[in-house]
Design a protein around this motif. Structure first.
Motif, mmCIF file in Angstrom:
data_model
loop_
_atom_site.group_PDB
_atom_site.id
_atom_site.type_symbol
_atom_site.label_atom_id
_atom_site.label_comp_id
_atom_site.label_asym_id
_atom_site.label_seq_id
_atom_site.Cartn_x
_atom_site.Cartn_y
_atom_site.Cartn_z
ATOM 1 N N GLU A 72 0.810 -1.219 0.000
ATOM 2 C CA GLU A 72 0.000 0.000 0.000
ATOM 3 C C GLU A 72 0.843 1.270 0.000
ATOM 4 O OE1 GLU A 72 -2.572 -0.476 3.381
ATOM 5 O OE2 GLU A 72 -3.541 -2.241 2.495
ATOM 6 N N ASP A 73 2.129 1.149 0.262
ATOM 7 C CA ASP A 73 3.020 2.307 0.308
ATOM 8 C C ASP A 73 3.086 2.953 -1.077
ATOM 9 O OD1 ASP A 73 5.172 4.119 0.474
ATOM 10 O OD2 ASP A 73 6.265 2.831 1.858
ATOM 11 N N LYS A 74 2.836 4.248 -1.148
ATOM 12 C CA LYS A 74 2.779 4.979 -2.423
ATOM 13 C C LYS A 74 4.107 4.963 -3.191
ATOM 14 C CE LYS A 74 -1.468 6.607 -1.964
ATOM 15 N NZ LYS A 74 -2.358 5.491 -1.994
ATOM 16 N N LYS A 75 5.225 4.857 -2.462
ATOM 17 C CA LYS A 75 6.521 4.886 -3.159
ATOM 18 C C LYS A 75 6.881 3.539 -3.787
ATOM 19 C CE LYS A 75 9.550 4.005 0.778
ATOM 20 N NZ LYS A 75 9.094 4.354 2.076
ATOM 21 N N ASN A 77 6.802 0.550 -6.214
ATOM 22 C CA ASN A 77 6.392 0.314 -7.596
ATOM 23 C C ASN A 77 6.941 -1.053 -8.012
ATOM 24 O OD1 ASN A 77 5.982 0.177 -10.332
ATOM 25 N ND2 ASN A 77 6.944 2.138 -10.797
#
Length: 185
Positions: A72-75, A77
């Motif tokens: 879930e961490d936005k950074k 990828n």
């Protein structure tokens, strides 16, 4: 949970078995050691943060990794090799402590010991078997002892490396997204 050499062996074997998935070996291996390397070299980053969980004192506390928080961490990828490496590191830590080496960890903790010495006893053989060139930045954090490990058996560690390098990262991601940590127990 596993030492640097075990994490690198998993990454190298994973890349060898999934030839078209990893485009940048160096970034993948950097990701595969990042959770431990970052927490060792940066005093502002502890293992709770780099491992997305609860760490505490290894000899007395239980460790937990919350892979759903990582995903879930936005950074994060997972289309990049660095984050694929980071993900396989966290998965390896989870499976190491929750499935493969639960008894060995229990025995070490009961004796108020860590597994670092065992990693150092296994490193020489693993470096040779998996043809690992140790990254300059981690050399000072590892040793190669000519001793028998106290808790970990080489055959079981090699089986762990084999199994983790066969893992399907996309499938693991989907299981965690659908069922949380229960999806990979």
């Amino acid at each position: 949970m596993p030492g640097f050499v075990i994490h690198i062996a998993i990454a190298k074997e994973y890349e060898r078995k999934h030839k078209n998935e990893i485009k940048n070996t160096e970034e993948f291996i950097k990701g595969a050691i990042a959770p431990d390397y970052i927490s060792i070299t940066n005093p502002n980053e502890n293992k709770n943060k780099t491992h997305y969980g609860i760490w505490g004192d290894w000899t007395s506390d239980n460790q937990e990794i919350h892979l759903n928080e990582f995903l879930e961490d936005k950074k994060v990828n997972l289309n990049t090799d660095y984050w694929k490496g980071y993900f396989i590191h966290l998965l390896s830590d989870h499976y190491f402590s929750e499935k493969y080496f639960k008894q060995e960890i229990y025995n070490a903790k009961k004796n108020k010991e860590k597994l670092y010495n065992d990693y150092d006893c296994l490193n020489k053989e693993l470096l040779k078997k998996y043809d690992i060139e140790v990254l300059e930045e981690i050399k000072k954090y590892m040793n190669c002892f000519n001793q028998k490990p106290k808790y970990l058996e080489i055959n079981k560690v090699e089986k762990f490396i084999e199994d983790m390098s066969n893992i399907n990262l996309k499938e693991q991601e989907q299981l965690i997204r659908q069922k949380g940590m229960e999806g990979i127990k």
